[in-house]
Design an enzyme around this catalytic site. Structure first.
Site, PDB file in Angstrom:
ATOM      1  N   GLY A 115       0.847  -1.187   0.000  1.00 16.29           N
ATOM      2  CA  GLY A 115       0.000   0.000   0.000  1.00 16.29           C
ATOM      3  C   GLY A 115       0.876   1.228   0.000  1.00 16.29           C
TER       4      GLY A 115
ATOM      5  CB  CYS B   6       6.427   1.874   6.450  1.00 16.45           C
ATOM      6  SG  CYS B   6       5.743   3.384   5.759  1.00 16.45           S
ATOM      7  CG  LEU B   7       6.922   1.380   0.264  1.00 15.03           C
ATOM      8  CD1 LEU B   7       6.322   1.795  -1.072  1.00 15.03           C
ATOM      9  CD2 LEU B   7       7.888   0.216   0.077  1.00 15.03           C
TER      10      LEU B   7
ATOM     11  CG  HIS C 169       0.745   0.926   7.587  1.00  9.46           C
ATOM     12  ND1 HIS C 169       1.867   0.473   8.255  1.00  9.46           N
ATOM     13  CD2 HIS C 169       1.200   1.752   6.602  1.00  9.46           C
ATOM     14  CE1 HIS C 169       2.944   1.026   7.703  1.00  9.46           C
ATOM     15  NE2 HIS C 169       2.567   1.791   6.705  1.00  9.46           N
ATOM     16  CD  GLU C 170      -0.744   2.226   3.182  1.00  9.11           C
ATOM     17  OE1 GLU C 170      -0.341   3.395   3.087  1.00  9.11           O
ATOM     18  OE2 GLU C 170       0.027   1.246   3.159  1.00  9.11           O
TER      19      GLU C 170
ATOM     20  CG  HIS D 225       1.307   6.544   5.755  1.00  8.18           C
ATOM     21  ND1 HIS D 225       2.555   6.960   6.109  1.00  8.18           N
ATOM     22  CD2 HIS D 225       1.433   5.223   5.434  1.00  8.18           C
ATOM     23  CE1 HIS D 225       3.410   5.945   6.013  1.00  8.18           C
ATOM     24  NE2 HIS D 225       2.744   4.879   5.607  1.00  8.18           N
TER      25      HIS D 225
HETATM   26 NI    NI Z   1       3.569   2.974   5.287  1.00  6.42          NI
END
Ligand code: NI
Length: 171
Positions: A47, A100-101, A143-144, A147
């Site tokens: 994601g 996470c990216l 999680h998204e 953000h």
């Molecule tokens: Ni993330």
């Protein structure tokens, strides 16, 4: 600017409350969403949220059939949502590994609600969708959406000693 280097933890944009999307037909959304898609695909994310590519708007994208970063997880249908929100369906929580990216190379155990209902404007269907999810699917959504509220997964953990470099873990 198709593939964007994801902003990393420490960048102030990742700590902001992102802005609501007010006009779903705004042409500039197409570019943002294409950049999110190219970046998520390139970095093999499950994601991504718009703030991770430097755009402080409430847009998330997620989904996969099989993902090399989370090999044991079941598929999650691909969707792009604007202004997503969720509510827990009960008090059940479960701990699971997250990465996470924007926090490259690190994983941590994070407790999340196990069962949620979420909604948002589906960018492809052009309508508000209401969805129930559990397990990893529910974790990805939480999680998204975090953000969009300036929260990164290490801030959420109550198990800070689990914070680990991926190559030290066998997951
Ligand atoms: Ni993330």
């Amino acid at each position: 600017m198709p593939i964007v280097t994801p902003l990393k933890m420490g960048n102030k944009i990742l700590l902001q409350i992102a802005e609501q999307v007010n006009d779903y037909n705004d042409e500039s959304l197409n570019t943002i969403i294409q950049d999110m898609k190219d970046t998520m695909d390139y970095y093999k994310g499950v994601g991504i949220a718009a703030p991770q590519i430097g755009v402080s708007k409430r847009i998330i994208m997620y989904g996969f059939d099989k993902n090399p970063r989370y090999l044991n997880e079941k598929p999650v249908p691909f969707r792009i949502l604007c202004n997503p929100e969720y509510i827990p369906l009960d008090n059940d929580q479960e701990e699971g590994w997250e990465g996470c990216l924007s926090v490259p190379g690190l994983r941590c155990l994070v407790s999340r609600f196990k069962n949620i209902a979420y909604k948002g404007y589906d960018f492809n269907k052009k309508e508000i969708v209401n969805i129930e999810a559990s397990g990893f699917h529910a974790r990805v959504i939480q999680h998204e959406i975090d953000h969009l509220d300036g929260m990164l997964f290490p801030f959420r953990t109550d198990n800070i000693k689990s914070l680990s470099f991926e190559d030290e873990l066998n997951i």
